[in-house]
Design an enzyme around this catalytic site. Structure first.
Site, PDB file in Angstrom:
ATOM      1  N   CYS A 130       0.779  -1.239   0.000  1.00  0.00           N
ATOM      2  CA  CYS A 130       0.000   0.000   0.000  1.00  0.00           C
ATOM      3  C   CYS A 130       0.810   1.288   0.000  1.00  0.00           C
ATOM      4  O   CYS A 130       0.321   2.331  -0.459  1.00  0.00           O
ATOM      5  CB  CYS A 130      -0.933   0.024   1.215  1.00  0.00           C
ATOM      6  SG  CYS A 130      -1.784  -1.532   1.555  1.00  0.00           S
ATOM      7  N   CYS A 184       1.295   3.737  -3.079  1.00  0.00           N
ATOM      8  CA  CYS A 184       0.200   4.623  -3.486  1.00  0.00           C
ATOM      9  C   CYS A 184      -0.159   5.642  -2.414  1.00  0.00           C
ATOM     10  O   CYS A 184      -0.409   6.806  -2.710  1.00  0.00           O
ATOM     11  CB  CYS A 184      -1.050   3.805  -3.817  1.00  0.00           C
ATOM     12  SG  CYS A 184      -0.973   2.923  -5.372  1.00  0.00           S
ATOM     13  N   HIS A 185      -0.233   5.190  -1.157  1.00  0.00           N
ATOM     14  CA  HIS A 185      -0.774   6.040  -0.091  1.00  0.00           C
ATOM     15  C   HIS A 185       0.306   6.727   0.747  1.00  0.00           C
ATOM     16  O   HIS A 185      -0.026   7.577   1.577  1.00  0.00           O
ATOM     17  CB  HIS A 185      -1.684   5.216   0.824  1.00  0.00           C
ATOM     18  CG  HIS A 185      -2.869   4.622   0.120  1.00  0.00           C
ATOM     19  ND1 HIS A 185      -3.969   5.375  -0.237  1.00  0.00           N
ATOM     20  CD2 HIS A 185      -3.107   3.363  -0.326  1.00  0.00           C
ATOM     21  CE1 HIS A 185      -4.842   4.593  -0.855  1.00  0.00           C
ATOM     22  NE2 HIS A 185      -4.356   3.384  -0.933  1.00  0.00           N
ATOM     23  N   MET A 189      -8.431   1.471  -6.596  1.00  0.00           N
ATOM     24  CA  MET A 189      -8.115   0.656  -5.438  1.00  0.00           C
ATOM     25  C   MET A 189      -8.227  -0.819  -5.831  1.00  0.00           C
ATOM     26  O   MET A 189      -9.274  -1.267  -6.290  1.00  0.00           O
ATOM     27  CB  MET A 189      -9.095   0.970  -4.303  1.00  0.00           C
ATOM     28  CG  MET A 189      -8.896   0.113  -3.070  1.00  0.00           C
ATOM     29  SD  MET A 189      -7.370   0.515  -2.189  1.00  0.00           S
ATOM     30  CE  MET A 189      -7.548  -0.582  -0.774  1.00  0.00           C
ATOM     31  N   HIS A 224       8.384  12.361 -11.785  1.00  0.00           N
ATOM     32  CA  HIS A 224       8.915  10.996 -11.727  1.00  0.00           C
ATOM     33  C   HIS A 224      10.212  10.895 -12.535  1.00  0.00           C
ATOM     34  O   HIS A 224      11.233  11.402 -12.110  1.00  0.00           O
ATOM     35  CB  HIS A 224       7.862  10.007 -12.224  1.00  0.00           C
ATOM     36  CG  HIS A 224       8.225   8.584 -11.966  1.00  0.00           C
ATOM     37  ND1 HIS A 224       8.447   8.094 -10.691  1.00  0.00           N
ATOM     38  CD2 HIS A 224       8.420   7.532 -12.815  1.00  0.00           C
ATOM     39  CE1 HIS A 224       8.763   6.811 -10.759  1.00  0.00           C
ATOM     40  NE2 HIS A 224       8.756   6.450 -12.038  1.00  0.00           N
ATOM     41  N   HIS A 275       5.318   7.709 -18.749  1.00  0.00           N
ATOM     42  CA  HIS A 275       6.455   7.018 -18.130  1.00  0.00           C
ATOM     43  C   HIS A 275       7.516   6.813 -19.200  1.00  0.00           C
ATOM     44  O   HIS A 275       7.564   5.782 -19.867  1.00  0.00           O
ATOM     45  CB  HIS A 275       6.025   5.679 -17.530  1.00  0.00           C
ATOM     46  CG  HIS A 275       7.059   5.097 -16.597  1.00  0.00           C
ATOM     47  ND1 HIS A 275       8.232   4.542 -17.052  1.00  0.00           N
ATOM     48  CD2 HIS A 275       7.101   5.015 -15.242  1.00  0.00           C
ATOM     49  CE1 HIS A 275       8.944   4.125 -16.012  1.00  0.00           C
ATOM     50  NE2 HIS A 275       8.284   4.401 -14.899  1.00  0.00           N
TER      51      HIS A 275
END
Length: 577
Positions: free
Chosen positions: A75, A78-79, A116, A359, A401
């Site tokens: 997780c 992402c979080h 999610m 990124h 990307h």
């Protein structure tokens, strides 16, 4: 695993979750994006204290530790480490306690259209683990330890001091055509002779090396693992190997060396910089020993809402060719830092705001403009390294990307830099010549249609007439095991598919066999591809003749465990892509 039937309450909760998620995100997330974002974090093994929240449901220490491990493996990408939100929504107790355990269990088990993952119905987590995670995210998030100068120096090792290193090259290798190849799951890099296709050495490194960078002189290779370990490899040794190493943080991605030589002085090979995901900071080190000299935190305000973010991770770093500067891209704040290293005691930082979340990226063909992907904003930021400013902010496809991108001369629009996308099949070609092609400068001049989403890297070469695009994260095996190649002189004709995994000759038990990261040799007449299988399966490197687009050779060796990124020494040294 037996999946329980949904109760009427669960159905209502799931429906409201899906509607809410769509309203918040405004777009669905593709399987490729989910695969990319849900990456593991090396912090899962770090000791942390249990933080108690009297309003949160009870958890035993064993449950808390197990849930913390799952969180960092599944997780945190992402979080965020502190659960403040990154590409995923915040999961702090001020939000989660009010939702309640039942609500959170449904959300975790069945996922949402907004991205999610459906952790329980996919079989990744059990019903008991989902219940544990629903309770865990209602507790205060445990904070990993900081990592300062003393911590770095405790891991710093100089196995061969500069005075004891060779005074000249002690081997017969063509150093400029060596490939530093990441062996992701074994915590190693393979140094492969690009001429003979033989492995020179397998060097122990940190876990899942993210990139290799060549020093300005071409003598040293610097690699950084996701666990923050930096290795300095001397190519002049009879058998090239590590001469110094250090751990600059607990999780990391980026490393670079100084390349500037000008009126302010000759800084080539003098300094090394590495950036950390945790703690959010970068460190500048001596270029010959990796001794840490200066640590700078990146915590601060976001570029859009001007809100404080406690966890802005350092993404890509490049060295300027115009000034004694490193260009440091900070993911969560959406800022690029121009770090003037001419005087470390009087360090100067110029802050350039572009878009979140910064990124990866690469130089245009002149090496003046750094093209960086703000992948959560679907934009490419153009940083003018000479003027020290944001030159443009360009809308592109869904989740750009580029890796380092690909430069080539478009038959109609002149010099362009290109990026593929994780979230869709498009390939954006951006004009990069504001002098002779001013009308096309820093605009998308053409959008190509690729095989599909899930692209991580694309590549060309000044001596090639081809553009290669991979799709390793596409859920369709035919796409993830092949690459698209375009004739630059006839882009409108579309692409030809090269069946790279098939050419590798690996048996059906090779697992996913994702084909990733095209990389040219120095001469620009060969393209290397990794066929990335599971850790316990056979992998390979496939070499293609760029002129004929035919298979040239396959490199197989039991030591090639999960090969991913490959970095040609000359091309990396001179930013050729």
């Amino acid at each position: 695993m037996k999946i329980p039937r949904l109760s009427s309450v669960a159905v209502v909760l799931l429906t409201s979750l899906a509607i809410s998620a769509v309203a918040q995100e405004q777009k669905p997330v593709s399987p490729a994006e989910k695969n990319y974002q849900a990456g593991t974090s090396p912090l899962s093994a770090e000791p942390m204290v249990q933080s108690t929240n009297p309003k949160a449901p009870p958890m035993t220490q064993v449950e808390f530790d197990a849930a913390r491990k799952i969180y960092f493996e599944r997780c945190a990408g992402c979080h965020g480490v502190l659960r403040k939100g990154a590409t995923g929504k915040p999961l702090t107790p001020d939000i989660t306690v009010g939702k309640g355990t039942a609500y959170l269990k449904v959300f975790i088990a069945y996922g949402s259209p907004a991205g999610m993952p459906n952790w329980q119905t996919s079989g990744d987590l059990s019903e008991q683990q989902v219940d544990m995670m629903a309770r865990y995210i209602q507790h205060e998030p445990p904070t990993p330890p900081e990592w300062g100068l003393a911590d770095m120096k405790s891991t710093w090792k100089v196995s061969v001091p500069p005075a004891a290193r060779p005074k000249k090259k002690m081997n017969n290798y063509n150093l400029e055509n060596i490939f530093s190849t990441t062996l992701r799951d074994s915590g190693e890099v393979a140094l492969i002779d690009g001429d003979t296709k033989q492995i020179i050495n397998i060097v122990k490194t940190g876990y899942a090396v993210h990139i290799s960078r060549t020093s300005a002189s071409g003598r040293y290779i610097f690699v950084i693992g996701r666990d923050g370990r930096v290795n300095m490899i001397d190519l002049w040794m009879a058998k090239p190997d590590t001469v110094a190493e250090i751990r600059i943080g607990l999780e990391a991605r980026s490393v670079e060396t100084s390349k500037y030589k000008g009126k302010e002085g000759d800084f080539t090979d003098k300094l090394v910089i590495a950036g950390a995901y945790w703690p959010p900071q970068f460190v500048i080190m001596k270029g010959d020993t990796l001794e840490p000299l200066k640590i700078v935190s990146t915590r601060g305000m976001t570029v859009d809402k001007q809100e404080y973010h406690p966890e802005p991770r350092v993404a890509s770093i490049v060295a300027s060719h115009f000034k004694p500067e490193f260009i440091v891209n900070v993911k969560e704040t959406g800022k690029t830092l121009m770090v003037d290293f001419s005087n470390l005691d009087d360090l100067k930082l110029t802050e350039i705001g572009s878009a979140r979340f910064l990124h990866d990226g690469g130089w245009d063909s002149t090496k003046r403009y750094f093209m960086v992907a703000a992948n959560n904003s679907n934009k490419i930021g153009v940083i003018d390294a000479k003027a020290g400013r944001l030159a443009a902010l360009i809308d592109v496809g869904n989740i750009p990307h580029p890796g380092r991108g690909a430069n080539f001369v478009h038959p109609k629009f002149g010099p362009v830099w290109s990026t593929g996308h994780l979230g869709d099949e498009s390939i954006s070609l951006i004009g990069t010549d504001p002098v002779k092609h001013k009308a096309q400068a820093f605009k998308v001049v053409q959008t190509l249609k690729g095989q599909g989403g899930g692209s991580l890297f694309l590549k060309s070469h000044p001596k090639s007439t081809h553009l290669y695009v991979d799709t390793p994260l596409n859920p369709d095996a035919k796409l993830s095991q092949s690459v698209a190649v375009y004739d630059i002189k006839a882009l409108d004709k579309g692409f030809k598919v090269l069946p790279i995994a098939e050419w590798a000759g690996i048996t059906a038990d090779g697992g996913a066999m994702r084909v990733v990261q095209p990389e040219f040799n120095k001469a620009g007449d060969e393209v290397w591809f990794s066929v990335w299988s599971a850790k316990d399966k056979q992998s390979a490197i496939v070499v293609v003749d760029d002129k004929t687009l035919k298979l040239k050779t396959v490199i197989k060796d039991k030591r090639l465990i999960t090969p991913t990124g490959k970095f040609n020494v000359f091309n990396t040294q001179h930013d050729v892509y």
